[in-house]
Design a protein around this motif. Structure first.
Motif, PDB file in Angstrom:
ATOM      1  N   GLU A   1      87.744  42.741 -38.691  1.00  0.00           N
ATOM      2  CA  GLU A   1      88.875  43.472 -39.095  1.00  0.00           C
ATOM      3  C   GLU A   1      89.476  44.014 -37.623  1.00  0.00           C
ATOM      4  OE1 GLU A   1      88.065  46.930 -41.666  1.00  0.00           O
ATOM      5  OE2 GLU A   1      90.144  47.462 -41.592  1.00  0.00           O
TER       6      GLU A   1
ATOM      7  N   ASN B   1      95.366  45.596 -41.965  1.00  0.00           N
ATOM      8  CA  ASN B   1      95.473  46.673 -42.844  1.00  0.00           C
ATOM      9  C   ASN B   1      97.156  46.641 -43.077  1.00  0.00           C
ATOM     10  OD1 ASN B   1      92.819  47.980 -43.255  1.00  0.00           O
ATOM     11  ND2 ASN B   1      92.813  47.786 -41.054  1.00  0.00           N
TER      12      ASN B   1
ATOM     13  N   GLU C   1      94.412  43.443 -45.903  1.00  0.00           N
ATOM     14  CA  GLU C   1      93.806  44.504 -46.971  1.00  0.00           C
ATOM     15  C   GLU C   1      94.732  45.753 -47.326  1.00  0.00           C
ATOM     16  OE1 GLU C   1      90.451  46.264 -44.600  1.00  0.00           O
ATOM     17  OE2 GLU C   1      89.552  44.349 -44.143  1.00  0.00           O
TER      18      GLU C   1
ATOM     19  N   ASP D   1      91.289  47.793 -50.053  1.00  0.00           N
ATOM     20  CA  ASP D   1      90.466  48.574 -49.262  1.00  0.00           C
ATOM     21  C   ASP D   1      90.181  50.089 -49.855  1.00  0.00           C
ATOM     22  OD1 ASP D   1      89.400  49.365 -47.025  1.00  0.00           O
ATOM     23  OD2 ASP D   1      91.445  49.294 -45.663  1.00  0.00           O
TER      24      ASP D   1
ATOM     25  N   LYS E   1      86.737  46.165 -51.193  1.00  0.00           N
ATOM     26  CA  LYS E   1      85.891  46.814 -49.817  1.00  0.00           C
ATOM     27  C   LYS E   1      85.311  48.180 -50.710  1.00  0.00           C
ATOM     28  CE  LYS E   1      86.601  46.022 -45.682  1.00  0.00           C
ATOM     29  NZ  LYS E   1      87.331  46.079 -44.412  1.00  0.00           N
TER      30      LYS E   1
HETATM   31 CA    CA Z   1      90.598  48.372 -43.764  1.00  0.00          CA
END
Ligand code: CA
Ligand code: C2E
Ligand code: CA
Ligand code: CA
Length: 279
Positions: free
Chosen positions: A58, A117, A149, A179, A200
């Motif tokens: 990530e 993200n 995400e 997320d 997640k």
């Molecule tokens: Ca994240």
């Protein structure tokens, strides 16, 4: 008396003015920071819990402020969102991680997927599918090497608009994951209408998995929901061997957390990535 600087209302107004000045300064600094290259990315490994293999990472942004030092995204992302700077910032993050991925791929780190993200503000104020497509073409990274995400709040706010954007990404081959799943108080029904490939589990559920039975039950339930819908499940915030053991025993597919590695500088990530397997 209201104009007396000691008067509560006047004090409040002064504090507000100061806050607004401070916010304006942060905005200005951030704009300059984006332009001057004061942002940079750290990479946190993502591990397949069954095989112990590294599957990706990530990308997490940091701001190295010339006077205040390193600033956490929890502090400046909200400023970026309220000022519109999230648009150039988000595009920078994507371009930078695609560029880095190409360097790693050339060095033999193949088959990894990078997650970024994405802010809901990006989803609602620009054509993200077009933006992502352009950056992928520019950097020549295959779409399969990218995952986006997003928090479930976007589907609550405007599911139709969000769906258009994410279907565009899916058609390209970019994966989408949800997320902080379970923290947004949203209905699960959107899962069957949207091109989601993974959930997640939020770190707040993982953190107390061994001490709070209700957290363990929540994690188990989320893993069950994910698998029922044919989705992968990723746990974040795995800090201990106990967290890992529980999540593995419940069939969680992937994990991230300090137990494996903190978010790392690109160099350190590469060194660690060459060690396989991870368990
Ligand atoms: Ca994240
Ligand atoms: P997130 O997406 O939920 O990211 C997970 C956060 O948990 C990261 O914090 C990560 O460093 C931290 N973390 C990872 N493993 C552990 C662990 O084992 N224990 C604990 N206690 N923490 C762990 P970080 O890097 O400070 O990022 C905070 C948030 O800022 C992210 O939460 C994400 O919402 C946002 N963010 C970060 N980078 C970007 C970006 O490029 N764009 C946007 N829009 N948001 C970003
Ligand atoms: Ca998260
Ligand atoms: Ca979070």
């Amino acid at each position: 008396a209201k104009d007396d600087p000691g008067h509560p209302i006047r004090r409040f107004e002064l504090a507000m003015a100061e806050d607004m000045e401070a916010a304006a300064r942060v905005r200005q600094d951030l704009r300059a920071g984006i332009e001057c290259g004061d942002l940079h990315l750290l990479y946190q490994p993502k591990v397949a819990l069954r095989s112990g293999r590294l599957v990706g990472m990530e990308a997490l942004v940091r701001w190295d402020h010339p006077r205040h030092g390193r600033i956490s995204p929890d502090t400046f992302i909200p400023v970026a969102e309220s000022s519109g700077l999230i648009i150039p910032l988000g595009e920078w993050v994507l371009r930078e991680c695609c560029r880095q991925m190409q360097v790693w791929r050339a060095e033999g780190l193949t088959d990894l997927r990078v997650s970024i993200n994405m802010s809901p503000v990006q989803v609602f104020s620009q054509d993200v599918a077009a933006m992502v497509a352009a950056v992928l073409v520019e950097t020549n990274l295959p779409p399969e090497a990218l995952e986006v995400e997003i928090t479930e709040g976007v589907f609550v706010h405007d599911e139709e608009r969000a769906r258009q954007q994410f279907e565009g990404l899916r058609e390209m081959g970019v994966a989408l994951s949800i997320d902080d799943f379970g923290t947004g108080y949203s209905a699960l029904s959107y899962l069957k209408r949207l091109p989601v490939s993974a959930l997640k589990i939020d770190q707040s559920f993982v953190r107390e998995i061994t001490t709070k039975p209700e957290n363990a039950r929540l994690c188990r339930a989320i893993i069950g929901v994910a698998h029922d819908f044919g989705l992968d499940v990723v746990a974040e915030g795995i800090e201990t061997a106990e967290h890992l053991a529980y999540l593995r025993s419940e069939g969680c597919d992937y994990g991230q957390g300090y137990h494996f590695a903190k978010p790392l500088e690109a160099e350190a990530f590469k060194a660690l990535a060459l060690q396989q397997p991870w368990l």
